[in-house]
Design a protein around this motif. Structure first.
Motif, PDB file in Angstrom:
ATOM      1  N   LEU A   1       0.836  -1.201   0.000  1.00 55.95           N
ATOM      2  CA  LEU A   1       0.000   0.000   0.000  1.00 55.95           C
ATOM      3  C   LEU A   1       0.871   1.250   0.000  1.00 55.95           C
ATOM      4  O   LEU A   1       0.609   2.192  -0.751  1.00 55.95           O
ATOM      5  N   LYS A   2       1.911   1.262   0.804  1.00 56.20           N
ATOM      6  CA  LYS A   2       2.822   2.412   0.867  1.00 56.20           C
ATOM      7  C   LYS A   2       3.482   2.642  -0.484  1.00 56.20           C
ATOM      8  O   LYS A   2       3.616   3.794  -0.936  1.00 56.20           O
ATOM      9  N   GLU A   3       3.877   1.568  -1.139  1.00 59.00           N
ATOM     10  CA  GLU A   3       4.502   1.694  -2.467  1.00 59.00           C
ATOM     11  C   GLU A   3       3.524   2.295  -3.476  1.00 59.00           C
ATOM     12  O   GLU A   3       3.893   3.148  -4.285  1.00 59.00           O
ATOM     13  N   MET A   4       2.254   1.848  -3.436  1.00 63.64           N
ATOM     14  CA  MET A   4       1.245   2.407  -4.347  1.00 63.64           C
ATOM     15  C   MET A   4       1.021   3.891  -4.063  1.00 63.64           C
ATOM     16  O   MET A   4       0.907   4.701  -4.986  1.00 63.64           O
ATOM     17  N   ARG A  50       3.963   5.832  -5.302  1.00 64.16           N
ATOM     18  CA  ARG A  50       3.917   5.897  -6.771  1.00 64.16           C
ATOM     19  C   ARG A  50       2.908   6.947  -7.231  1.00 64.16           C
ATOM     20  O   ARG A  50       3.167   7.720  -8.161  1.00 64.16           O
ATOM     21  N   LEU A  51       1.746   6.989  -6.580  1.00 62.28           N
ATOM     22  CA  LEU A  51       0.735   7.980  -6.941  1.00 62.28           C
ATOM     23  C   LEU A  51       1.257   9.390  -6.689  1.00 62.28           C
ATOM     24  O   LEU A  51       1.093  10.276  -7.540  1.00 62.28           O
ATOM     25  N   THR A  52       1.895   9.597  -5.550  1.00 62.26           N
ATOM     26  CA  THR A  52       2.429  10.916  -5.222  1.00 62.26           C
ATOM     27  C   THR A  52       3.506  11.334  -6.219  1.00 62.26           C
ATOM     28  O   THR A  52       3.523  12.478  -6.689  1.00 62.26           O
ATOM     29  N   ALA A 102      -6.822   7.936 -16.748  1.00 63.40           N
ATOM     30  CA  ALA A 102      -7.292   6.560 -16.524  1.00 63.40           C
ATOM     31  C   ALA A 102      -6.349   5.809 -15.588  1.00 63.40           C
ATOM     32  O   ALA A 102      -6.803   5.086 -14.689  1.00 63.40           O
ATOM     33  N   GLU A 103      -5.037   5.980 -15.804  1.00 58.75           N
ATOM     34  CA  GLU A 103      -4.058   5.297 -14.932  1.00 58.75           C
ATOM     35  C   GLU A 103      -4.167   5.804 -13.498  1.00 58.75           C
ATOM     36  O   GLU A 103      -4.145   5.008 -12.556  1.00 58.75           O
ATOM     37  N   ARG A 104      -4.258   7.129 -13.352  1.00 53.54           N
ATOM     38  CA  ARG A 104      -4.346   7.715 -12.017  1.00 53.54           C
ATOM     39  C   ARG A 104      -5.632   7.258 -11.311  1.00 53.54           C
ATOM     40  O   ARG A 104      -5.617   6.886 -10.147  1.00 53.54           O
ATOM     41  N   SER A 105      -6.745   7.258 -12.016  1.00 52.55           N
ATOM     42  CA  SER A 105      -8.015   6.817 -11.423  1.00 52.55           C
ATOM     43  C   SER A 105      -7.944   5.356 -10.999  1.00 52.55           C
ATOM     44  O   SER A 105      -8.415   4.989  -9.913  1.00 52.55           O
ATOM     45  N   LYS A 106      -7.359   4.528 -11.860  1.00 49.49           N
ATOM     46  CA  LYS A 106      -7.227   3.107 -11.515  1.00 49.49           C
ATOM     47  C   LYS A 106      -6.345   2.922 -10.284  1.00 49.49           C
ATOM     48  O   LYS A 106      -6.681   2.149  -9.380  1.00 49.49           O
ATOM     49  N   LEU A 107      -5.227   3.654 -10.224  1.00 47.72           N
ATOM     50  CA  LEU A 107      -4.328   3.546  -9.079  1.00 47.72           C
ATOM     51  C   LEU A 107      -5.014   4.054  -7.801  1.00 47.72           C
ATOM     52  O   LEU A 107      -4.874   3.439  -6.735  1.00 47.72           O
TER      53      LEU A 107
END
Length: 190
Positions: A78-81, A84-86, A95-100
């Motif tokens: 979860l921390k890695e995700m 990555r988002l940040t 679409a990628e950001r929404s999925k993440l």
């Protein structure tokens, strides 16, 4: 409700208080005339220091270690995700950001649910094991009381007990003796 003031009632209350105090004083002096041997135990200390409690902690740790490792791994993932988002959000497509973001929300929900289940299961199992140990502790306290001719052993509700009446170490020694003699072998083999 009507309250009547009766002059003799106040003196009757004083008289009844006096009689109660007098009776208590008589009872206390009669009780102190006899020699009673009273001891006190510290249940928390006994539970922490008994070999049965150590065996319980080892058993629970062994039983729940795999699930604990899974939770730690889920937290790392979860921390890695989130990292990555940040870090990559500005360069990601919508679409990628929404999925993440959905994946992060789902991972948080799953992690929280798994943590809650883990905590509940651990608490339930700990309570089961403590119930088994408590029977052994009560038996050991009874043995110590009979062996050392105690008239009374106090446990709950004692605010203070001087070290000379604290028999917790005697109870711990009794539990160690019972553990060493094999009385509680069934718990060690689980």
């Amino acid at each position: 409700m009507v309250v009547l003031f009766i002059p003799g009632f106040v003196s009757a209350m004083r008289l009844s208080r006096f009689l109660i105090c007098f009776c208590l004083a008589c009872f206390i002096s009669a009780a102190s005339a006899e020699d009673y041997k009273i001891g006190a135990v510290n249940a928390i200390r006994i539970l922490e220091q008994s070999p049965q409690a150590e065996r319980m902690r080892n058993l629970l740790e062994k039983e729940f270690a795999p699930r604990d490792r899974e939770l730690v791994e889920a937290q790392k993932s979860l921390k890695e995700m989130e990292d990555r988002l940040t870090k990559d959000a500005p360069i990601m497509s919508e679409a990628e950001r929404s999925k993440l973001e959905r994946d992060i929300v789902n991972a948080r929900r799953d992690l929280k649910r798994n943590q809650d289940e883990f905590r509940e299961d651990l608490t339930f199992r700990r309570n089961e094991e403590i119930a088994k140990i408590q029977k052994d502790i009560v038996d050991a306290i009874n043995t110590v009381a009979r062996t050392n001719n105690f008239d009374m052993i106090l446990n709950e509700g004692v605010i203070y007990a001087s070290p000379k009446v604290d028999v917790s170490q005697l109870v711990i020694d009794q539990l160690k003796q019972e553990n060493d003699s094999g009385k509680n072998i069934e718990g060690a083999q689980e």
